[in-house]
Design a protein around this motif. Structure first.
Motif, PDB file in Angstrom:
ATOM      1  N   ILE A 168      -7.917 -68.599 -43.851  1.00  0.00           N
ATOM      2  CA  ILE A 168      -7.066 -68.039 -44.902  1.00  0.00           C
ATOM      3  C   ILE A 168      -7.582 -68.527 -46.251  1.00  0.00           C
ATOM      4  CG2 ILE A 168      -4.725 -67.950 -45.855  1.00  0.00           C
ATOM      5  CD1 ILE A 168      -3.678 -68.255 -42.969  1.00  0.00           C
ATOM      6  N   LYS A 169      -7.940 -67.575 -47.121  1.00  0.00           N
ATOM      7  CA  LYS A 169      -8.460 -67.926 -48.442  1.00  0.00           C
ATOM      8  C   LYS A 169      -7.469 -67.462 -49.493  1.00  0.00           C
ATOM      9  CE  LYS A 169     -13.388 -67.361 -47.257  1.00  0.00           C
ATOM     10  NZ  LYS A 169     -13.851 -66.114 -46.653  1.00  0.00           N
ATOM     11  N   SER A 170      -6.717 -68.433 -50.088  1.00  0.00           N
ATOM     12  CA  SER A 170      -5.774 -68.007 -51.111  1.00  0.00           C
ATOM     13  C   SER A 170      -6.580 -67.540 -52.331  1.00  0.00           C
ATOM     14  CB  SER A 170      -4.807 -69.138 -51.461  1.00  0.00           C
ATOM     15  OG  SER A 170      -5.432 -70.043 -52.340  1.00  0.00           O
ATOM     16  N   PRO A 171      -6.075 -66.598 -53.148  1.00  0.00           N
ATOM     17  CA  PRO A 171      -4.689 -66.113 -53.184  1.00  0.00           C
ATOM     18  C   PRO A 171      -4.378 -65.034 -52.145  1.00  0.00           C
ATOM     19  CG  PRO A 171      -5.958 -65.014 -54.873  1.00  0.00           C
ATOM     20  CD  PRO A 171      -6.905 -65.951 -54.169  1.00  0.00           C
ATOM     21  N   GLN A 172      -5.364 -64.715 -51.270  1.00  0.00           N
ATOM     22  CA  GLN A 172      -5.094 -63.694 -50.264  1.00  0.00           C
ATOM     23  C   GLN A 172      -4.006 -64.197 -49.313  1.00  0.00           C
ATOM     24  OE1 GLN A 172      -8.050 -60.931 -49.880  1.00  0.00           O
ATOM     25  NE2 GLN A 172      -8.365 -61.345 -47.730  1.00  0.00           N
ATOM     26  N   VAL A 173      -3.095 -63.296 -48.934  1.00  0.00           N
ATOM     27  CA  VAL A 173      -1.968 -63.665 -48.089  1.00  0.00           C
ATOM     28  C   VAL A 173      -2.154 -63.037 -46.711  1.00  0.00           C
ATOM     29  CG1 VAL A 173       0.541 -63.406 -47.820  1.00  0.00           C
ATOM     30  CG2 VAL A 173      -0.418 -63.891 -50.080  1.00  0.00           C
ATOM     31  N   ARG A 174      -1.858 -63.792 -45.682  1.00  0.00           N
ATOM     32  CA  ARG A 174      -2.056 -63.322 -44.307  1.00  0.00           C
ATOM     33  C   ARG A 174      -0.807 -62.612 -43.780  1.00  0.00           C
ATOM     34  NH1 ARG A 174      -6.176 -65.328 -40.744  1.00  0.00           N
ATOM     35  NH2 ARG A 174      -7.330 -64.821 -42.638  1.00  0.00           N
ATOM     36  N   ILE A 175      -0.966 -61.396 -43.286  1.00  0.00           N
ATOM     37  CA  ILE A 175       0.133 -60.679 -42.620  1.00  0.00           C
ATOM     38  C   ILE A 175       0.237 -61.198 -41.185  1.00  0.00           C
ATOM     39  CG2 ILE A 175       0.961 -58.432 -41.815  1.00  0.00           C
ATOM     40  CD1 ILE A 175      -0.762 -57.099 -43.969  1.00  0.00           C
ATOM     41  N   VAL A 176       1.448 -61.454 -40.735  1.00  0.00           N
ATOM     42  CA  VAL A 176       1.658 -61.861 -39.347  1.00  0.00           C
ATOM     43  C   VAL A 176       2.351 -60.706 -38.636  1.00  0.00           C
ATOM     44  CG1 VAL A 176       2.866 -63.496 -37.851  1.00  0.00           C
ATOM     45  CG2 VAL A 176       1.759 -64.296 -39.945  1.00  0.00           C
ATOM     46  N   ALA A 177       1.797 -60.250 -37.534  1.00  0.00           N
ATOM     47  CA  ALA A 177       2.362 -59.053 -36.909  1.00  0.00           C
ATOM     48  C   ALA A 177       2.264 -59.059 -35.391  1.00  0.00           C
ATOM     49  CB  ALA A 177       1.663 -57.813 -37.461  1.00  0.00           C
ATOM     50  N   ASN A 178       3.163 -58.306 -34.819  1.00  0.00           N
ATOM     51  CA  ASN A 178       3.176 -58.057 -33.383  1.00  0.00           C
ATOM     52  C   ASN A 178       3.480 -56.565 -33.230  1.00  0.00           C
ATOM     53  OD1 ASN A 178       3.577 -57.953 -30.641  1.00  0.00           O
ATOM     54  ND2 ASN A 178       5.296 -59.401 -30.590  1.00  0.00           N
ATOM     55  N   VAL A 179       2.456 -55.801 -32.894  1.00  0.00           N
ATOM     56  CA  VAL A 179       2.562 -54.338 -32.902  1.00  0.00           C
ATOM     57  C   VAL A 179       2.174 -53.802 -31.526  1.00  0.00           C
ATOM     58  CG1 VAL A 179       1.530 -52.233 -33.886  1.00  0.00           C
ATOM     59  CG2 VAL A 179       2.048 -54.176 -35.386  1.00  0.00           C
ATOM     60  N   ALA A 180       2.918 -52.819 -31.042  1.00  0.00           N
ATOM     61  CA  ALA A 180       2.548 -52.207 -29.763  1.00  0.00           C
ATOM     62  C   ALA A 180       2.633 -50.695 -29.846  1.00  0.00           C
ATOM     63  CB  ALA A 180       3.451 -52.715 -28.642  1.00  0.00           C
ATOM     64  N   LEU A 181       1.681 -50.050 -29.209  1.00  0.00           N
ATOM     65  CA  LEU A 181       1.686 -48.599 -29.064  1.00  0.00           C
ATOM     66  C   LEU A 181       1.699 -48.326 -27.566  1.00  0.00           C
ATOM     67  CD1 LEU A 181       1.285 -45.734 -30.318  1.00  0.00           C
ATOM     68  CD2 LEU A 181      -1.170 -46.112 -30.088  1.00  0.00           C
ATOM     69  N   ILE A 182       2.764 -47.698 -27.087  1.00  0.00           N
ATOM     70  CA  ILE A 182       2.925 -47.459 -25.649  1.00  0.00           C
ATOM     71  C   ILE A 182       2.996 -45.957 -25.408  1.00  0.00           C
ATOM     72  CG2 ILE A 182       4.373 -47.954 -23.624  1.00  0.00           C
ATOM     73  CD1 ILE A 182       5.493 -50.367 -25.254  1.00  0.00           C
ATOM     74  N   CYS A 183       2.160 -45.444 -24.515  1.00  0.00           N
ATOM     75  CA  CYS A 183       2.037 -43.990 -24.337  1.00  0.00           C
ATOM     76  C   CYS A 183       2.192 -43.542 -22.896  1.00  0.00           C
ATOM     77  CB  CYS A 183       0.662 -43.533 -24.812  1.00  0.00           C
ATOM     78  SG  CYS A 183       0.347 -43.806 -26.553  1.00  0.00           S
ATOM     79  N   GLU A 184       3.039 -42.557 -22.696  1.00  0.00           N
ATOM     80  CA  GLU A 184       3.186 -41.935 -21.383  1.00  0.00           C
ATOM     81  C   GLU A 184       2.749 -40.479 -21.456  1.00  0.00           C
ATOM     82  OE1 GLU A 184       6.959 -44.526 -19.709  1.00  0.00           O
ATOM     83  OE2 GLU A 184       7.227 -43.066 -21.298  1.00  0.00           O
ATOM     84  N   THR A 185       2.063 -40.022 -20.424  1.00  0.00           N
ATOM     85  CA  THR A 185       1.585 -38.642 -20.403  1.00  0.00           C
ATOM     86  C   THR A 185       2.478 -37.804 -19.500  1.00  0.00           C
ATOM     87  OG1 THR A 185      -0.654 -39.474 -20.669  1.00  0.00           O
ATOM     88  CG2 THR A 185      -0.444 -37.184 -19.963  1.00  0.00           C
ATOM     89  N   VAL A 186       2.901 -36.653 -20.001  1.00  0.00           N
ATOM     90  CA  VAL A 186       3.733 -35.745 -19.220  1.00  0.00           C
ATOM     91  C   VAL A 186       2.933 -34.473 -18.974  1.00  0.00           C
ATOM     92  CG1 VAL A 186       5.902 -34.439 -19.178  1.00  0.00           C
ATOM     93  CG2 VAL A 186       5.797 -36.660 -20.338  1.00  0.00           C
ATOM     94  N   ILE A 187       2.959 -33.987 -17.720  1.00  0.00           N
ATOM     95  CA  ILE A 187       2.293 -32.717 -17.425  1.00  0.00           C
ATOM     96  C   ILE A 187       3.374 -31.681 -17.138  1.00  0.00           C
ATOM     97  CG2 ILE A 187       0.641 -31.521 -15.932  1.00  0.00           C
ATOM     98  CD1 ILE A 187      -0.701 -34.265 -15.513  1.00  0.00           C
ATOM     99  N   ASN A 188       3.437 -30.657 -17.976  1.00  0.00           N
ATOM    100  CA  ASN A 188       4.456 -29.618 -17.835  1.00  0.00           C
ATOM    101  C   ASN A 188       3.924 -28.458 -16.997  1.00  0.00           C
ATOM    102  OD1 ASN A 188       6.375 -30.953 -19.632  1.00  0.00           O
ATOM    103  ND2 ASN A 188       4.964 -30.402 -21.273  1.00  0.00           N
ATOM    104  N   GLU A 189       4.778 -27.920 -16.138  1.00  0.00           N
ATOM    105  CA  GLU A 189       4.400 -26.829 -15.239  1.00  0.00           C
ATOM    106  C   GLU A 189       3.028 -27.077 -14.625  1.00  0.00           C
ATOM    107  OE1 GLU A 189       4.920 -23.026 -17.383  1.00  0.00           O
ATOM    108  OE2 GLU A 189       6.156 -24.204 -18.754  1.00  0.00           O
ATOM    109  N   PRO A 190       2.873 -28.193 -13.892  1.00  0.00           N
ATOM    110  CA  PRO A 190       1.546 -28.543 -13.375  1.00  0.00           C
ATOM    111  C   PRO A 190       0.990 -27.448 -12.464  1.00  0.00           C
ATOM    112  CG  PRO A 190       3.248 -29.933 -12.395  1.00  0.00           C
ATOM    113  CD  PRO A 190       3.904 -29.144 -13.473  1.00  0.00           C
ATOM    114  N   PRO A 191      -0.244 -27.005 -12.720  1.00  0.00           N
ATOM    115  CA  PRO A 191      -0.874 -26.025 -11.829  1.00  0.00           C
ATOM    116  C   PRO A 191      -1.143 -26.661 -10.463  1.00  0.00           C
ATOM    117  CG  PRO A 191      -2.397 -26.743 -13.560  1.00  0.00           C
ATOM    118  CD  PRO A 191      -1.091 -27.420 -13.829  1.00  0.00           C
ATOM    119  N   LEU A 192      -1.261 -25.833  -9.432  1.00  0.00           N
ATOM    120  CA  LEU A 192      -1.449 -26.365  -8.078  1.00  0.00           C
ATOM    121  C   LEU A 192      -2.687 -27.238  -7.999  1.00  0.00           C
ATOM    122  CD1 LEU A 192      -0.369 -23.316  -5.902  1.00  0.00           C
ATOM    123  CD2 LEU A 192       0.777 -25.554  -6.113  1.00  0.00           C
ATOM    124  N   ASN A 193      -3.756 -26.780  -8.638  1.00  0.00           N
ATOM    125  CA  ASN A 193      -4.986 -27.553  -8.642  1.00  0.00           C
ATOM    126  C   ASN A 193      -5.055 -28.380  -9.938  1.00  0.00           C
ATOM    127  OD1 ASN A 193      -7.578 -28.559  -8.649  1.00  0.00           O
ATOM    128  ND2 ASN A 193      -8.540 -26.613  -7.992  1.00  0.00           N
TER     129      ASN A 193
END
Ligand code: H15
Length: 253
Positions: A168-193
């Motif tokens: 950490i080099k002042s005057p720069q300020v450090r952001i502290v974070a906890n971030v999540a991206l959670i993804c689910e895939t949905v298949i609509n009217e799935p074809p037989l194959n």
């Protein structure tokens, strides 16, 4: 273009093998599990819907500590035509970062811990009338399949860490974070194959959660208005970027 993106040659870790344990393995496991549990927490109590646009809903919980705004954010979105794997791929991979991120001056990978985990050092654009911010965080990507669904859930977690290559080099300020991206895939009217699944049959349901401590001092009202504007802006820009990148490519399940 990614002119400001510099990859430090896949650094000192020659043991970066799949499944290999390293100094952050236990922490990553704990933080990932925490997000998966938290994802199902409902947003009716204490959360305000601060923005809604099409399928996107942006929630915020107002939290202050010693006059510093720490508001957790939770965003739900549904994106038609892409999979969770695709969304997480473009969010996690270093090479695309500067093409969709508008809030950064620079990004670089300072360590590769394993094939799913890297450490980033980023310098943020000055978006408020205060000192410039930087961040240093591990970024982990993973997928898992629960028994009752056929499509895997994909997730990326970004979590602040300290690093010898990012003092950490002042005057720069450090952001502290906890971030999540959670993804689910949905298949609509799935074809037989399954081979006949088209982009028009798929959609990705995503949850983005962010716990961010901006560090230093920021005026509350200014930070809240920046957050209210910038989070939806990020998700809109990022999702159209992924749509554009994947449009003519085979579906990545
Ligand atoms: O998640 C986003 N970006 C990733 C990839 O660049 C990094 C982010 C992170 C930020 C800081 C520390 C660790 C990790 O996960 C998109 C972020 C969009 C931010 C919208 C701007 C909000 C402004 C108010 C909060 C200030 C802190 C920036 C997150």
């Amino acid at each position: 273009s990614s002119t400001n993106a510099t990859a430090v040659s896949a650094t000192g870790n020659h043991n970066a093998l799949v499944g290999e344990k390293h100094r952050l393995s236990a922490e990553i496991e704990r933080i990932v599990q925490g997000h998966l549990k938290y994802k199902y927490e409902d947003v009716s109590d204490g959360w305000d819907l601060i923005h809604q646009e099409g399928e996107m809903k942006v929630y915020r919980r107002e939290v202050e500590e010693n006059g510093l705004v720490l508001d957790p954010m939770k965003i739900f979105h549904t994106i038609k035509g892409v999979t969770g794997h695709e969304i997480c791929h473009y969010f996690w991979e270093f090479q695309y970062r500067m093409e969709w991120e508008t809030t950064l001056d620079s990004t670089k990978i300072i360590e590769v811990l394993d094939p799913q985990t890297v450490v980033f050092y980023q310098v943020h654009k000055r978006v408020w009338p205060a000192a410039q911010r930087d961040s240093c965080f591990w970024s982990h990507i993973r997928s898992f399949t629960s028994s009752d669904e056929d499509q895997p859930t994909w997730l990326v977690v970004n979590y602040t860490t300290s690093h010898l290559l990012a003092p950490i080099k002042s005057p720069q300020v450090r952001i502290v974070a906890n971030v999540a991206l959670i993804c689910e895939t949905v298949i609509n009217e799935p074809p037989l194959n399954p081979k006949d699944i088209k982009r028009e049959n798929i959609e990705c349901k995503l949850t983005y959660v962010a716990f961010v401590n901006p560090g230093g001092w920021v005026p509350s009202a200014a930070l809240r208005s920046v957050a209210k504007r910038e989070y939806p802006r990020f998700l809109k820009r990022f999702s159209s970027y992924v749509l554009e990148q994947t449009r003519d490519k085979p579906i990545l399940f």
